[in-house]
Design a protein around this motif. Sequence first.
Motif, PDB file in Angstrom:
ATOM      1  N   ASP A 120      18.087  -1.436 -16.536  1.00  0.00           N
ATOM      2  CA  ASP A 120      17.835  -2.926 -16.542  1.00  0.00           C
ATOM      3  C   ASP A 120      19.409  -3.683 -16.877  1.00  0.00           C
ATOM      4  N   PHE A 146      13.940  -7.748 -16.674  1.00  0.00           N
ATOM      5  CA  PHE A 146      13.090  -8.236 -17.720  1.00  0.00           C
ATOM      6  C   PHE A 146      13.789  -9.407 -18.593  1.00  0.00           C
ATOM      7  N   ARG A 198      11.780  -7.451 -23.532  1.00  0.00           N
ATOM      8  CA  ARG A 198      11.064  -6.129 -23.977  1.00  0.00           C
ATOM      9  C   ARG A 198      10.966  -6.198 -25.502  1.00  0.00           C
ATOM     10  N   ALA A 225       4.320  -3.523 -16.858  1.00  0.00           N
ATOM     11  CA  ALA A 225       5.226  -4.668 -16.730  1.00  0.00           C
ATOM     12  C   ALA A 225       4.578  -5.858 -16.399  1.00  0.00           C
ATOM     13  N   GLY A 235       6.922  -5.265 -21.367  1.00  0.00           N
ATOM     14  CA  GLY A 235       7.662  -6.259 -21.261  1.00  0.00           C
ATOM     15  C   GLY A 235       7.374  -7.328 -20.427  1.00  0.00           C
ATOM     16  N   LYS A 236       8.084  -8.519 -20.392  1.00  0.00           N
ATOM     17  CA  LYS A 236       7.861  -9.680 -19.422  1.00  0.00           C
ATOM     18  C   LYS A 236       9.104  -9.594 -18.180  1.00  0.00           C
ATOM     19  N   THR A 237       8.531  -9.780 -17.032  1.00  0.00           N
ATOM     20  CA  THR A 237       9.763  -9.486 -15.957  1.00  0.00           C
ATOM     21  C   THR A 237       9.954 -10.947 -15.344  1.00  0.00           C
ATOM     22  N   ALA A 244      11.225  -3.566 -11.224  1.00  0.00           N
ATOM     23  CA  ALA A 244      10.882  -2.779 -12.393  1.00  0.00           C
ATOM     24  C   ALA A 244      10.200  -1.509 -11.880  1.00  0.00           C
TER      25      ALA A 244
END
Length: 430
Positions: free
Chosen positions: A37, A43, A46, A67, A110-112, A145
């Motif tokens: 990453d 992301f 995370r 994700a 996590g957020k993408t 991701a």
Amino acid sequence: MKLDNQPWATTLIASRGDAQACASRLAQARARADERDPQLKAFTFRPDHYDGVDHAASKPLAGMPIAVKDLIATADMPTTYGSPVYAGHLPAEDAAIVARIREFGGIVFGKTVTTEFAWRQPGPTVNPWNPLHTPGGSSSGSAAAVGAGIVPLAVGTQTLGSVIRPAAYCGVVGYKPTHGRVPTTGAHPLSQSLDHIGFFANRVDDVALAHALFVDGNPDALASVDAWQAAFTPRRPISVGIIRTSLWSRADDEQKANFEASIERLHAAGVQPFEFELHVDLPVIVDALHTILQVEAHRNIGPVAATHPDKVSDRMKALVEAGAAVPAAKYDEARTLQKELSAQSAAFVGGCDVLVSPPATGGAPRGLDDTGDATFCVPWSFLGMPAVTIPSGRTANGLPLGLQLIGARDADRSVLEFAAWAQAVLPAFG
């Protein structure tokens, strides 16, 4: 095809309640993210720790790292909608899809990255196959991701082509369910009449897992390997309708050649292809879709653009300004057309088992300033019909190309079964 080739459904079933196996999956995802990453930039957030995770839980998704696009609310992680207006924003509650992931034992890994409010202003994510190329949008981080092997499943959204196109660009499977089958509650709206929740994975079998849980709401399908085989079995379509549309010229030569080669492979494997025409010309659909999009984006994002003009991109300002100028009668006509044509989705399939078209005009464009052309996704978003894209080859410079399969509304499971069979027939990508 035996589903013991299907890694995630059978792996999850076999390891249910195995705390060590569940913890290992999360550790592998974290190690892969730490490795990839920093360059990928998939992301936005995370967590350092995954509190409250029960690795021994006997739930369908126990220990599966998933994700989630930053357009979708998470109560324990910042959700910015891709906009500096919402920097550090922490929603009061989870979006509906996030609540379901947690209910089924999945881990929100996590957020993408998303484009700004799921429109065209790109984020920093690069294509996992070549960092000089776009991953597509708006679900850029989720597609990348999965393409980079960080997570086995990711959640995105599609208004025009924001699941199907980035999946094709990143060499993964993208699945856009029938409109409305997955609640969008808690996902920031761009255009409610067009917005879909969708999924990314490396195999059709794995987005079929998401379909069973989040579209059909059938966790019993994962109760055992036998139950899963009964719930989902790849199968060969008999007849395939080939959709080129009047905008076929937008596809580049490599995409056209790959599309023809894919059709030939399916034909050689026993499928009967038919040239097929939409009974409504694509430019008519495109115009109606943009009318709906502009008006609803003005309603949803116009107040933010007016209040924070210094924090909203020129692309978004142009969209909401266009929406403000659309006459009410034109919007009403576009919505009426959408409802009428959506009710006739079976007629669009024309008796074929499934339709096929390119998912994009070609491989991922070079550069990060534009997320690509959604032309070949637009009809199916407008009509709310389910669509799946599968990897089907490479460009001369090694970028992924794909094939899109489309079915009538609520025929999601059949489209997925046909797509799983087709993925086994077409060249493996990776």
